[in-house]
Design a protein around this motif. Structure first.
Motif, short mmCIF file in Angstrom:
data_model
loop_
_atom_site.label_atom_id
_atom_site.label_comp_id
_atom_site.label_asym_id
_atom_site.label_seq_id
_atom_site.Cartn_x
_atom_site.Cartn_y
_atom_site.Cartn_z
N THR A 235 30.11 40.21 26.70
CA THR A 235 29.56 40.05 28.05
C THR A 235 29.72 41.33 28.86
N THR A 236 30.90 41.95 28.75
CA THR A 236 31.14 43.21 29.48
C THR A 236 30.20 44.30 28.99
N THR B 17 26.71 43.79 30.16
CA THR B 17 26.54 44.16 31.57
C THR B 17 26.25 45.64 31.71
N GLY C 11 34.84 37.68 30.74
CA GLY C 11 33.91 38.82 30.68
C GLY C 11 33.21 39.04 32.01
N THR C 12 32.81 37.95 32.67
CA THR C 12 32.17 38.07 33.98
C THR C 12 33.12 38.68 35.00
N SER D 91 33.86 42.58 34.02
CA SER D 91 32.73 43.47 33.74
C SER D 91 32.64 44.62 34.74
N ARG D 92 32.83 44.33 36.03
CA ARG D 92 32.72 45.40 37.02
C ARG D 92 33.87 46.41 36.91
N GLY E 39 33.47 48.33 33.75
CA GLY E 39 32.30 49.21 33.85
C GLY E 39 32.63 50.49 34.58
N PRO F 178 27.48 40.57 35.83
CA PRO F 178 26.27 40.20 35.07
C PRO F 178 25.37 39.29 35.90
#
Length: 411
Positions: free
Chosen positions: A33-34, A37, A346-347, A350-351, A354, A367
């Motif tokens: 998920t990451t 994104t 993962g959500t 992710s930021r 990232g 995401p």
């Protein structure tokens, strides 16, 4: 209830293996998920963000040719043609010509740069500048008294003991016996390191440059005379249309290049994002391969040596379909929670990942809903495949084995 009870009993009896399976699903879902994104940010940079860019188009003679730089007559002709074709655009420009200020050392050439507006400053011959003292360039209007103002470099001011409010005297290029006084409104320095000769550039608003007649005293391409005109268009697609129109109007590709400094700058700034996307693709492949191997290994261990269990269940009257559902449920009870927790993790990460791991900076984001649903569907498909594989183990059991020694051998 019988099926659920037996499935849960098997999971608890092999707690370590079950925990590994849950964690494998969690890690794969979270990292995938990451990484997805990051791919989402790269896609946005290549499509939506790219198409929303305002584009400046600059025409220049192609290197290696004898083509002359375009002058105002040529630019006016192309501008009129674009208007006739219904293309909307703005323009900025700056023009440079050599001058000889009175009373200053003449060991090197001085130049006066006429700048159209603030938008032209990033494309100046020596790069953008910052004002140290006094005022910047007045693009709106000239002084009511007729005073023409200029900016000089901090180094030039210090070397010649000049300050804000002093005047520079130059010869009128149209009448050499006449002099023009220019008032110093401020001093500047360049934002990036430049050649020392760049400190001899004197900047002014274009009306002053034109008032001195420097635009007509020589022509672009002559020593010291440079002209840059940029057409500002609303999108890259309009930019491509702009190029086609000029080519049809006689601007030969063999002699003149049409480039966009702003698009090149955007692509340069997005290069780290494209590199991060390549890393993300590699991450997804490796995570899915390794995670898939772990899950298959756990599934193999879960199904190994269960022929005796299957045979005994069938002997006491348990239907294969019911037993297959039990095996599938064992798999789903492990993979679905891991999938849900992994997607949630993962959500959440992710930021920050990232920004830190993939160096996306301000482009790092959560995401989108569409991406989350896509990950959910893919995850559910994988869970279903594993469940069907577990159920297939029961379906593959041969009833004839009940009357042979195969069960003892497998056990």
């Amino acid at each position: 209830m019988f099926v659920l009870k037996n499935a849960w009993f098997t999971i608890r009896r092999h707690a370590a293996r079950s925990l590994v399976m849950v964690l494998a699903c969690l890690v794969v879902a979270a990292l995938a998920t990451t990484a997805a994104t990051v791919l989402q940010a790269d896609t946005k940079a290549r499509t939506t963000d790219y198409e929303s860019q305002q584009v400046d188009a600059v025409i220049s003679p192609r290197k290696g040719t004898k083509a002359s730089p375009l002058g105002w007559n040529e630019y006016s002709k192309y501008a009129q043609r674009l208007q006739m074709d219904g293309m909307q655009y703005k323009a900025y420009f700056h023009e440079t010509a050599d001058i000889s200020p009175e009373g200053l050392p003449q060991s090197g050439a001085y130049s006066l740069v006429g700048v159209s507006d603030k938008e032209a400053e990033p494309t100046l011959p020596h790069g953008p500048f910052a004002v140290d003292q006094g005022k910047g360039l007045d693009y709106a209007s000239q002084n009511a008294s007729g005073t023409q103002t200029v900016l000089i470099s901090k180094q030039m001011a210090q070397a010649n003991k000049l300050k804000v409010g002093d005047t520079l005297t130059i010869k009128d290029p149209r009448q050499q016996d006449q002099q023009v006084k220019l008032t110093i409104s401020g001093t500047y320095h360049y934002r990036k390191a430049v050649d020392p000769a760049a400190n001899r550039a004197i900047y002014t608003a274009y009306p002053t440059f034109a008032m001195l007649g420097l635009d007509a005293a020589s022509k672009p391409g002559d020593p010291g005379h440079e002209l840059l005109v940029a057409f500002v268009l609303d999108s890259p697609s309009t930019y491509q249309k702009f190029i086609k129109e000029l080519r049809k109007d006689g601007l030969k590709a063999s002699q003149y290049d049409i480039d966009s400094p702003s698009l090149k700058d955007y692509q340069r700034r997005m290069e780290p994002v494209h590199q991060a996307a390549d890393q993300a693709r590699t991450t997804i492949i490796l995570v899915c391969l390794l995670g898939g191997l772990v899950l298959l290994g756990c599934l193999f261990l879960m199904l190994r040596s269960r022929a005796n269990e299957i045979g005994m269940a069938i002997t006491i009257g348990v239907h294969k379909a019911r037993l297959g559902w039990q095996f599938a449920l064992e798999t789903l009870l492990l993979t679905l929670p891991g999938l849900v927790l992994g997607l949630a993790l993962g959500t959440a990460i992710s930021r920050p990942l990232g920004r830190s791991l993939f160096r996306l900076g301000s482009l790092a984001s959560m995401p989108h809903a569409g991406l989350i649903w896509k990950m959910i569907l893919i995850g559910l498909a994988v869970c279903l495949v594993l469940a069907l594989a577990a159920a297939a183990r029961v379906a593959a059991f041969r009833t004839a084995q009940l009357y042979t020694n195969d069960l003892e051998d497998e056990a």
